[in-house]
Design a protein around this motif. Structure first.
Motif, PDB file in Angstrom:
ATOM      1  N   THR A  61       0.843  -1.188   0.000  1.00 54.51           N
ATOM      2  CA  THR A  61       0.000   0.000   0.000  1.00 54.51           C
ATOM      3  C   THR A  61       0.878   1.237   0.000  1.00 54.51           C
ATOM      4  O   THR A  61       1.849   1.313   0.762  1.00 54.51           O
ATOM      5  N   VAL A  62       0.550   2.204  -0.832  1.00 57.71           N
ATOM      6  CA  VAL A  62       1.281   3.472  -0.832  1.00 57.71           C
ATOM      7  C   VAL A  62       0.858   4.243   0.417  1.00 57.71           C
ATOM      8  O   VAL A  62      -0.309   4.602   0.567  1.00 57.71           O
ATOM      9  N   VAL A  63       1.800   4.465   1.325  1.00 59.08           N
ATOM     10  CA  VAL A  63       1.456   5.126   2.589  1.00 59.08           C
ATOM     11  C   VAL A  63       1.923   6.579   2.642  1.00 59.08           C
ATOM     12  O   VAL A  63       1.371   7.378   3.391  1.00 59.08           O
ATOM     13  N   ARG A  64       2.950   6.930   1.844  1.00 59.24           N
ATOM     14  CA  ARG A  64       3.436   8.310   1.863  1.00 59.24           C
ATOM     15  C   ARG A  64       4.047   8.669   0.518  1.00 59.24           C
ATOM     16  O   ARG A  64       4.618   7.812  -0.165  1.00 59.24           O
ATOM     17  N   LEU A  65       3.941   9.939   0.152  1.00 58.40           N
ATOM     18  CA  LEU A  65       4.660  10.490  -0.978  1.00 58.40           C
ATOM     19  C   LEU A  65       5.630  11.538  -0.450  1.00 58.40           C
ATOM     20  O   LEU A  65       5.375  12.168   0.582  1.00 58.40           O
ATOM     21  N   ALA A  66       6.742  11.718  -1.143  1.00 56.90           N
ATOM     22  CA  ALA A  66       7.679  12.759  -0.746  1.00 56.90           C
ATOM     23  C   ALA A  66       6.978  14.111  -0.798  1.00 56.90           C
ATOM     24  O   ALA A  66       6.132  14.372  -1.672  1.00 56.90           O
ATOM     25  N   GLU A  67       7.325  14.976   0.139  1.00 59.50           N
ATOM     26  CA  GLU A  67       6.660  16.277   0.231  1.00 59.50           C
ATOM     27  C   GLU A  67       6.837  17.076  -1.061  1.00 59.50           C
ATOM     28  O   GLU A  67       7.939  17.193  -1.594  1.00 59.50           O
ATOM     29  N   GLY A  68       5.717  17.586  -1.565  1.00 62.84           N
ATOM     30  CA  GLY A  68       5.748  18.422  -2.758  1.00 62.84           C
ATOM     31  C   GLY A  68       5.955  17.672  -4.048  1.00 62.84           C
ATOM     32  O   GLY A  68       6.223  18.285  -5.091  1.00 62.84           O
ATOM     33  N   LEU A  69       5.833  16.358  -4.016  1.00 67.29           N
ATOM     34  CA  LEU A  69       6.091  15.559  -5.215  1.00 67.29           C
ATOM     35  C   LEU A  69       4.913  15.651  -6.179  1.00 67.29           C
ATOM     36  O   LEU A  69       3.815  15.170  -5.894  1.00 67.29           O
ATOM     37  N   THR A  70       5.139  16.253  -7.327  1.00 67.97           N
ATOM     38  CA  THR A  70       4.137  16.371  -8.393  1.00 67.97           C
ATOM     39  C   THR A  70       4.846  16.237  -9.733  1.00 67.97           C
ATOM     40  O   THR A  70       6.058  16.440  -9.818  1.00 67.97           O
ATOM     41  N   PRO A  71       4.106  15.877 -10.795  1.00 72.50           N
ATOM     42  CA  PRO A  71       4.730  15.844 -12.118  1.00 72.50           C
ATOM     43  C   PRO A  71       5.401  17.177 -12.427  1.00 72.50           C
ATOM     44  O   PRO A  71       4.845  18.237 -12.180  1.00 72.50           O
ATOM     45  N   GLY A  72       6.617  17.094 -12.941  1.00 71.22           N
ATOM     46  CA  GLY A  72       7.405  18.295 -13.211  1.00 71.22           C
ATOM     47  C   GLY A  72       8.469  18.553 -12.166  1.00 71.22           C
ATOM     48  O   GLY A  72       9.369  19.379 -12.384  1.00 71.22           O
ATOM     49  N   THR A  73       8.408  17.844 -11.044  1.00 67.61           N
ATOM     50  CA  THR A  73       9.404  18.015  -9.989  1.00 67.61           C
ATOM     51  C   THR A  73      10.751  17.450 -10.445  1.00 67.61           C
ATOM     52  O   THR A  73      10.824  16.350 -10.984  1.00 67.61           O
ATOM     53  N   GLU A  74      11.816  18.210 -10.214  1.00 66.17           N
ATOM     54  CA  GLU A  74      13.156  17.709 -10.496  1.00 66.17           C
ATOM     55  C   GLU A  74      13.601  16.806  -9.354  1.00 66.17           C
ATOM     56  O   GLU A  74      13.427  17.130  -8.177  1.00 66.17           O
ATOM     57  N   VAL A  75      14.179  15.647  -9.700  1.00 65.20           N
ATOM     58  CA  VAL A  75      14.597  14.680  -8.685  1.00 65.20           C
ATOM     59  C   VAL A  75      16.032  14.257  -8.964  1.00 65.20           C
ATOM     60  O   VAL A  75      16.540  14.377 -10.086  1.00 65.20           O
ATOM     61  N   THR A  76      16.692  13.759  -7.942  1.00 67.17           N
ATOM     62  CA  THR A  76      18.060  13.263  -8.073  1.00 67.17           C
ATOM     63  C   THR A  76      18.072  11.748  -7.932  1.00 67.17           C
ATOM     64  O   THR A  76      17.149  11.149  -7.353  1.00 67.17           O
ATOM     65  N   GLY A 125      18.493   8.271  -6.472  1.00 66.90           N
ATOM     66  CA  GLY A 125      18.477   7.804  -5.097  1.00 66.90           C
ATOM     67  C   GLY A 125      17.576   8.593  -4.172  1.00 66.90           C
ATOM     68  O   GLY A 125      17.456   8.271  -2.986  1.00 66.90           O
ATOM     69  N   GLN A 126      16.913   9.635  -4.683  1.00 66.33           N
ATOM     70  CA  GLN A 126      16.029  10.446  -3.838  1.00 66.33           C
ATOM     71  C   GLN A 126      14.759   9.663  -3.501  1.00 66.33           C
ATOM     72  O   GLN A 126      14.114   9.105  -4.381  1.00 66.33           O
ATOM     73  N   PRO A 127      14.366   9.589  -2.208  1.00 63.96           N
ATOM     74  CA  PRO A 127      13.118   8.905  -1.861  1.00 63.96           C
ATOM     75  C   PRO A 127      11.917   9.620  -2.490  1.00 63.96           C
ATOM     76  O   PRO A 127      11.761  10.834  -2.334  1.00 63.96           O
ATOM     77  N   LEU A 128      11.097   8.859  -3.187  1.00 62.71           N
ATOM     78  CA  LEU A 128       9.918   9.441  -3.840  1.00 62.71           C
ATOM     79  C   LEU A 128       8.626   9.027  -3.132  1.00 62.71           C
ATOM     80  O   LEU A 128       7.708   9.829  -3.009  1.00 62.71           O
ATOM     81  N   LEU A 129       8.562   7.787  -2.699  1.00 61.03           N
ATOM     82  CA  LEU A 129       7.348   7.323  -2.016  1.00 61.03           C
ATOM     83  C   LEU A 129       7.690   6.128  -1.140  1.00 61.03           C
ATOM     84  O   LEU A 129       8.791   5.569  -1.216  1.00 61.03           O
ATOM     85  N   TRP A 130       6.732   5.765  -0.292  1.00 62.30           N
ATOM     86  CA  TRP A 130       6.932   4.657   0.635  1.00 62.30           C
ATOM     87  C   TRP A 130       5.770   3.666   0.511  1.00 62.30           C
ATOM     88  O   TRP A 130       4.608   4.062   0.476  1.00 62.30           O
ATOM     89  N   LEU A 131       6.125   2.383   0.416  1.00 66.84           N
ATOM     90  CA  LEU A 131       5.141   1.311   0.390  1.00 66.84           C
ATOM     91  C   LEU A 131       5.141   0.608   1.737  1.00 66.84           C
ATOM     92  O   LEU A 131       6.209   0.402   2.328  1.00 66.84           O
ATOM     93  N   GLU A 132       3.960   0.237   2.194  1.00 63.87           N
ATOM     94  CA  GLU A 132       3.871  -0.577   3.401  1.00 63.87           C
ATOM     95  C   GLU A 132       3.441  -1.987   2.998  1.00 63.87           C
ATOM     96  O   GLU A 132       2.443  -2.161   2.310  1.00 63.87           O
ATOM     97  N   ALA A 133       4.230  -2.959   3.415  1.00 65.12           N
ATOM     98  CA  ALA A 133       3.911  -4.360   3.153  1.00 65.12           C
ATOM     99  C   ALA A 133       4.376  -5.181   4.341  1.00 65.12           C
ATOM    100  O   ALA A 133       5.494  -5.010   4.825  1.00 65.12           O
TER     101      ALA A 133
END
Length: 634
Positions: free
Chosen positions: A573-588, A590-598
């Motif tokens: 289950t997707v439990v969290r998204l990185a703060e401010g993460l939207t299409p168009g966001t620049e990422v590096t 290894g940057q955490p984008l989201l968290w799954l709970e299993a």
């Protein structure tokens, strides 16, 4: 007197409590979610009665105290045992059980409440004279390393080690978000992180008449993600003086909150032998069997008798005898971030004189909703050396077929010099995980055995007429699990129907059947047991256990993913998204984008490359399966 017990839990601990209830002549009631009921969960089948909890997620089932109380009343139970996890340390649930006229087989709600918050518990323990680590109010460089810790809950959730002050704010927010998701309470605090410390705990047992027992120590230092993997009793190498200090502190902690029943007081012991109070678990611990075996006591039976009002026997606890070691068998891959695995348990057999507490059996489905622990394997012997050796041998010889497990890691850990000599600490896997999960170099013979057994199952080919040349070599392709490496095996059918390996000329095939292959290499003969479940093949031998997936000779066409696609590594289950993460966001990279709970653990999903998030295909709360596209980075 109690006549019928409902266990407000599932899996291994429910079966464990039912076993004692049967010994005491008590009727048993199980509760089962739809996920467990559909799978025919062993704990639900073994009870005298079972009550359905509609739904699959814990929040809809095993965490619904109102449904569980209603189930107990409907089934005619007169007592509730909480097990561990779920509602076992929920004071409101304990009160609801008592308000319904049922017996609560646990500590008083006030004692649960007193220890529910680690920050409040620390204040209580300071007043009782129990040694502890003081929280760090204004962290500075001199305070590093630090540990950010959730005030509520347990099981390693909401904990972060911080080694750079610049990372403190980010890790605090991450711990707060995980704690809020797991426990409904986002309170966290910061304390010193003790390097090279041991995790030592004391089992306490208290009655309602003022008697408190300390049943020795346990060492639980081998942990992954702050969750225990291997535990033992007594904790080795502490010395009489430190053991006495820990036991006295544990008794003082129990008396400070008016404790009744079974509980555990946990401590960190620094490298120089100084103890610090961590927390008190107001329930039975997963690792309670090692104490039972060493002291010859049934802790569940004592819990029930104490709940009935009985006093602990005069003269103190039973003396300790020998040593016990427990290993937790998880459906997970330690080499890949402790990734949990789902699937059907095909076989679970553990040989030898060991105790097996398991929540699964052949045919049980391991799903995403619950903890990935399959079983606990416990060995008891007169000495620590013998107990460790016995446990390692039993695990090595076990037949564990189905999902990928941590079994090889457990065997290697038990045989690691640092563990064998009792010098381990909580940083053990941080130092040695890569070494302990390295590739098994002994895979060539098991692979050959898998290919030859497959050939034998499909029969000897017919050879018509006379020929003066050897038959052409046949090829069999496999994928090794869990590393995914693809390998080929070549063999020939000889005249008379015998099989000969093509690529291993020094190996002699002694005998072959569809389930047993005997090979001789360099003068050493070994038997390989082969079990096939469709395309999945498990090979067990003195060289260890191996799993392969049979592949077609010609590779199957693969579906094409867009470059930069980020896919789910597991169901969850997707439990969290990185703060401010939207299409168009620049990422590096290894940057955490989201968290799954299993399986009760959070798993960080990072960007595979530097770029721009061109699509975000999931939302918080969404269920995903392995291979689903989560996002795309261009």
């Amino acid at each position: 007197m109690i006549d019928s017990v409902l266990v407000a839990n599932r899996g291994e601990i429910a079966r464990r409590v039912f076993r004692t209830c049967r010994d005491l002549g008590l009727a048993t009631v199980a509760v089962a979610s739809d996920a467990d009921a559909a799978d025919g969960a062993p704990h639900a089948r073994e009870a005298d009665a079972a009550v359905r909890l509609p739904g699959a997620a814990p929040a809809d089932t095993y965490l619904r105290g109102d449904l569980i109380v209603r189930a107990a009343l409907a089934a005619g139970a007169d007592a509730v045992h909480p097990g561990y996890g779920f509602l076992s340390e929920n004071a409101a649930f304990a009160r609801a059980v008592q308000d319904a006229g049922l017996v609560w087989i646990g500590p008083p709600p006030a004692a649960i409440e007193a220890m529910a918050s680690k920050t409040r518990a620390k204040k209580l323990m300071a007043d009782a004279g129990v040694p502890l680590l003081a929280p760090v109010e204004a962290p500075g460089e001199a305070d590093l390393p630090l540990l950010v810790k959730a005030a509520a809950g347990g099981g390693g959730r909401g904990m972060r080690v911080v080694r750079e002050l610049a990372a403190l704010e980010r890790e605090t927010e991450a711990a707060r978000a995980e704690a809020a998701s797991a426990f409904g309470d986002g309170e966290v605090f910061v304390e010193p992180y003790v390097e090279r410390a041991r995790h030592v705990e004391v089992q306490v047992l208290a009655d309602a008449h003022g008697e408190v027992w300390a049943l020795g120590t346990r060492d639980c230092s081998l942990q992954r993600r702050h969750q225990k993997v291997i535990e033992e009793a007594p904790a080795p190498g502490l010395g009489e003086e430190l053991t006495s200090v820990l036991c006295e502190a544990a008794v003082a902690a129990a008396r400070a909150v008016g404790y009744v029943g079974a509980g555990t007081v946990e401590f960190l012991v620094s490298h120089d032998g100084r103890p610090y109070f961590l927390e008190m678990n107001t329930r039975l611990q997963v690792e309670h069997p090692v104490t039972e075996l060493v002291h010859g006591i049934d802790l569940v039976a004592r819990q029930i008798r104490i709940a009935e009002g009985a006093a602990l026997p005069a003269g103190g606890p039973p003396p300790a005898a020998g040593h016990a070691v427990e290993a937790r068998l998880y459906a997970e891959d330690p080499a890949r971030g402790w990734r949990p695995w789902t699937g059907t348990v095909l076989r679970l057999d553990v040989p030898g004189d060991v105790r097996l507490d398991s929540g699964v059996e052949a045919g049980t489905e391991v799903g995403v909703h619950y903890d990935p622990m399959l079983a606990k394997v416990v060995a008891h012997a007169p000495t620590r050396q013998e107990a460790v050796r016995k446990l390692a041998r039993a695990l090595e010889g076990a037949r564990v077929h189905g999902p990928v497990t941590n079994r090889s890691l457990l065997v290697r850990s038990l045989r690691h010099e640092e563990f064998v000599t009792g010098q381990m600490d909580t940083g053990f896997y941080g130092r040695y995980l890569e070494e302990l999960t390295g590739a098994n170099e002994e895979a060539s013979l098991p692979l050959l055995a898998a290919a030859l057994a497959d050939a034998a199952r499909h029969g000897t080919p017919r050879v018509g007429g006379w020929r003066n040349v050897r038959s052409q070599a046949r090829t069999k392709r496999f994928r090794s699990e869990p590393d995914g490496a693809e390998r080929e095996v070549r063999y020939r059918w000889e005249r008379g129907g015998t099989l000969t390996p093509e690529d291993q000329p020094g190996v002699r095939v002694v005998s072959v059947s569809g389930s047993l292959v005997v090979l001789e290499a360099e003068g050493v003969r070994r038997a390989f047991s082969v079990a096939a479940y469709g395309r999945r093949v498990h090979v067990d031998s003195p060289l260890g256990s191996h799993a392969f997936t049979s592949l077609p000779l010609l590779p199957e066409p693969e579906s094409t993913l867009a470059p930069g696609s980020l896919v789910a590594p597991m169901p969850g289950t997707v439990v969290r998204l990185a703060e401010g993460l939207t299409p168009g966001t620049e990422v590096t990279a290894g940057q955490p984008l989201l968290w799954l709970e299993a399986m009760k653990m959070e798993h960080e999903v990072t960007s595979p490359t530097e770029g721009v998030l061109s699509s975000l295909d999931v939302t918080v709360g969404q269920q995903v399966t392995s291979g689903d596209i989560l996002a795309t980075v261009t």
